[in-house]
Every structure is written in structure tokens, then in C-alpha cells.
Design a protein around this motif. Sequence first.
Motif, PDB file in Angstrom:
ATOM      1  N   LYS A   1      50.042  47.776  38.313  1.00 22.40           N
ATOM      2  CA  LYS A   1      49.072  48.868  38.409  1.00 22.40           C
ATOM      3  C   LYS A   1      48.883  49.408  37.024  1.00 22.40           C
ATOM      4  O   LYS A   1      49.736  50.127  36.508  1.00 22.40           O
ATOM      5  N   ALA A   2      47.728  49.029  36.359  1.00 22.34           N
ATOM      6  CA  ALA A   2      47.517  49.485  34.987  1.00 22.34           C
ATOM      7  C   ALA A   2      46.196  50.227  34.916  1.00 22.34           C
ATOM      8  O   ALA A   2      45.312  50.033  35.754  1.00 22.34           O
ATOM      9  N   ILE A   3      46.060  51.111  33.925  1.00 18.81           N
ATOM     10  CA  ILE A   3      44.795  51.833  33.735  1.00 18.81           C
ATOM     11  C   ILE A   3      43.845  50.913  32.980  1.00 18.81           C
ATOM     12  O   ILE A   3      44.196  50.409  31.908  1.00 18.81           O
ATOM     13  N   PRO A   4      42.651  50.643  33.537  1.00 18.21           N
ATOM     14  CA  PRO A   4      41.741  49.701  32.876  1.00 18.21           C
ATOM     15  C   PRO A   4      41.219  50.251  31.559  1.00 18.21           C
ATOM     16  O   PRO A   4      41.149  51.466  31.361  1.00 18.21           O
ATOM     17  N   VAL A   5      40.803  49.353  30.671  1.00 13.22           N
ATOM     18  CA  VAL A   5      40.218  49.742  29.384  1.00 13.22           C
ATOM     19  C   VAL A   5      38.881  50.423  29.636  1.00 13.22           C
ATOM     20  O   VAL A   5      38.090  49.968  30.460  1.00 13.22           O
ATOM     21  N   ARG A   6      38.617  51.519  28.938  1.00 14.52           N
ATOM     22  CA  ARG A   6      37.314  52.196  29.065  1.00 14.52           C
ATOM     23  C   ARG A   6      36.300  51.521  28.152  1.00 14.52           C
ATOM     24  O   ARG A   6      36.655  51.058  27.063  1.00 14.52           O
ATOM     25  N   HIS A   7      35.027  51.527  28.587  1.00 19.00           N
ATOM     26  CA  HIS A   7      33.968  50.928  27.766  1.00 19.00           C
ATOM     27  C   HIS A   7      32.862  51.946  27.562  1.00 19.00           C
ATOM     28  O   HIS A   7      31.807  51.857  28.189  1.00 19.00           O
TER      29      HIS A   7
END
Lengths: 312, 253
Positions: free
Chosen positions: A23-29
Motif C-alpha cells: 500500500k503506497a501513496i502514488p506519485v502526483r502529476h
Amino acid sequence: MTVDVNKTDGPEDTPPAGPEAIKAIPVRHPGRYVSAAIALAVLGAIVYAFAQAKKINWGAVPDYFFDDRIIEGVLHTLLLTVLSMVIGIVGGILLAVMRLSKNPVTSSVAWFYIWFFRGTPVLVQLFVWFNLGLVFEYINLGPIYKDYWSSFMTPLLTALLGLGLNEAAYMAEICRAGLLSVDEGQTEASHALGMSHAKTLRRIVIPQAMRVIVPPTGNEVINMLKTTSLVSTVQYVDLLKAAQDIGQNAGSIVEMLFLAAAWYLILTSIFSVGQYYLERYYAKGSTRSLPPTPIQRFKAMLPARRPKGVSA
Amino acid sequence: MTAMVKAEGIHKSFGPVQVLKGIDLEVQTGEVFCLIGPSGSGKSTFLRCINHLEKINGGRLYVDGELVGYRQKGDKLYELKDSEVALKRRDIGMVFQRFNLFPHMTAAENVMEAPIQVKGVSRALARERARELLEKVGLGDKAGNYPSQLSGGQQQRVAIARALAMEPKLMLFDEPTSALDPELVGDVLDVMRDLAESGMTMVVVTHEMGFAREVGDSLVFMDGGVVVESGNPRDVLTNPQEERTQSFLSKVL
């Protein structure tokens, strides 16, 4: 017990036992949001500029959209597209087979035809067909038919010959590419089974060549639909000519051009849908399973109905 | 015994390259005839000459007593028309290295195609026969699958069933297992073994020495477009007389 037909229940659905899922925080774009906003702003500005233009009477477009003359023009455009493509496809197959023939005369004649008709603008070809009466005064087919050239060569016939014969040159290259794309092993296997050249071509080679032929032919149909707008120059009343005539009389020239553009868009969209399904038909056997059509996808989103005959 | 295939001094060139330089051999009816040799030795080319997929440049080739590709009248040879060649090919089944199944047809349709199109068999009868043949090669449950949905070994077995559907009197195999994963080779060889036991005349170009030794009745070792050594497979493979055969076998066995 109830059965949900859309889900295969079984071990596949349960996550595999083992290490804990990540469970990881996705990269913001953030860049994507900015570029989307810019694109929408530009689009909005263009639409606004057209919508508020005072000199364009937008009301005229719906007034004439289903006008009898426009509908007749649409039908003429469709007729011309379909017939020209028929001439183009039949002629194209013939020329492709001629070019692949071992006879040097037939292959050279096909080469020359393609060279000539691809090398001159179709508008020029239309004018030449229109003015051919300068060369031939009469048409005389012996006892069958005899007439003045000018009354034989109607605007429709001029348009058909001009567009169809030009198209045949392009279709020839598309068909040739399709025939060449089929592996030689297919022909050999068919011959080894005792099948004739003609049967091999019809049953084995052409059905496989169609996968390569259909997409560019769809492109040609759409191109043809738009190219038919040139035939107003040889006095044939197609969609564009009808719209221009109305525009002249009603004093709404630009409005009628927008109207024509809308109709062309509608027609090309319809052809695109047809092409999509034709391509699926010829994709038979080439992929392990075909992706669902948009309609099938839409149906899959609806609440599942239990199929008849399946008892829970 | 009568000769099913008889070759007398077969020559074949592709342009300036001479591929076959005088092949003499006889394949007896009912036997399994194996052709081995290094690549480029002309064994596949010779096989393709038997059903006239390649035209020979010299010599005489007979199948079941009839000249292949030509008709002899007096001392003149006349080329056969395409339709006459096609008629003769009906009786000769061929299995290719790369299967060459028709990708736009299901397994059953592949098997049904030639009987319907060439022999004019009814669809129902052809379907029934296709089902039997696919059952025979162990693919009764794959009749509705397209070739792309089958493994290489399964495709090759469909290809064998397709050739058998024409009820040939001679079967040609052009390296039928060379394009297969090693674990799939056995299934195809099993089908070929069954076919041999049923009495089919088979000419097999192969690199499977085990198959040649076990199933073959005759064996020919070719190199450089000529027959180097021939005889009983067990003798040739275990006790080769020629030096070239010895060096080839020492590399592949």
C-alpha cells in the motif's frame, strides 16, 4: 445459492496468500492538471469566438438542416461515394492481380495505369472527362447505343468515371500490399492439398489479405466522401453544391458551409462505425480473443440479468 | 512390393546454385522412408519435388508409377496443366515445418476445407470426418479453436489431420518437429508412429534420429545434393560406412 454470471467465483478471485500487498501513496502529476486546464481554456476560447460572432446567423443552420435540397444533396453524395468506391475496389483488385501477373504486358499496363491516374490531380481528371466531348463528338456502340457525346456524358457519369477510375489506382496498391502480406506457406499448403489457383486465392489468400486491405480502404471511403465535393465543378449537385446554392439565394453562404461540414462529419462518423465492425469480422482467428465492442462494454455495465435456462 | 516413389537422377537448381545433383532412390509402398542430413543438403527440396511444389531440372520422378509434373508421349515430355498437377496432389498429403494452418479457420474448418472444395464432399460429411480425424490425433476437444489458440504441437497435429482428410496414399513430412518445443515433439511423433502402423507410406525429412531408428524402414543420408549412404535405419545409424555419415552422426547423436 445465487450465481453472479459476471464473476467467475473461484480461487482466481481470492488474493494469493503470502507477503502482505503493497500500500503506497502514488506519485502526483501536477503537470497533467495544468496542461489539461490550458487545453480546455484554448478550446473554450475558440468555441466562444465562433458562438458570439455577430456576422454569422447560426439560426440558419437548423432552419435548412433537413431542407429537401440538402437531403437530396446528401443522398447524391452518398450515391456517388458508394458507386465510385465500387468502381475503385473492383478496378483495384483487377489491377492488383494484373500487376502481380507473370505476363509482362498485363503487369506493365497496370503499372502505367497506376502511374497515370495517381500522378495527375483528380480535379484535372474530372475536367478532362467533362470536356471529352471535344475529342469524341458521338458515342456509337453499333446497334446497341448511339448518341451525342454531350448527352451521353451526364454530370453523374462524368463524376463517377473521374472519381472511380482515379480511386482504382489507389485501391490497386492497397490490394497488392494485402495480397503480398499473406505468407507464401499458405499458398503452398493450399496447393499441396490439391486446391486450384483460383480457389486458393478466393478461400485462403483473399480472406487473410482483407485484414490488411480493410483499414486503408476505410480510410479511402472517408477520403472519397470528402473528395466528392469536387464534383460541383462538373455540374453535379452534391451536398456541397446544394448547400452553396441555398447559401447564394438565402444570403447565408458561410452558414451553409458550416451546415455542409456538419453533414460530412455525420456521414464520415457513420462510415467509421461500419469500418470498426468490418475490421472485427476479418480479425477472426488473428487474436486469441477479441476485445468487447463499445456496445458490449455498455451492456456489461448494466446490472446482470440471469441468462435463460441457467438454474441457480 | 511396388515403388510408391521412384527417383532417377533428379537434378534441381535455384538459379546458378545446384541443390540436387542426381538423386536415385525408391520408396516402397507401405514403408516409412526417412531422409536425414545437414541443412542445405537438399533433403527438403527433394521432398517438395515429389508433389511438384518445386520443378525438377533433370531426371525422372514417378509417384505410384506416374510421372510427376509431366506427361510422356513418345520421347517428348509435355508439361501438365495446373489443374492436372492439382489432381495428382490430392493423393499426396504434406506436413510442413511451420504447420501452415489457415489462421482464419478453426481446427475443424482447416480439416474440412480441402474435402469440401476439392472433392465436393458435403459439409455434414466433412464435419463428421474432421471430428473423427481430430479425435484420432488427440484433439477432439479443440475442433472449434483457431490455430492461434493452439500450441505448436497441437497445430502440427491439426496439420496432419488436414492432410489425412484427403485420404492420401502417400504422406510427406518436412521436418515436422523442428519448429516445436522439445516437450511437444513427443505428441507429434506419437501420431506419426500410429500412422506408420496403419500402413501409410511416409517420406519423412527429420532430425529425430530416435524416430528414424524406431519407426523407419529405410533411411537415406544426404549431403551436398547427393545420396551419401542408404539402408536400414538401424544399420546406418549404429554402423555408418561413409566418413561423412559418421561425422554427421557424431555431431547429432
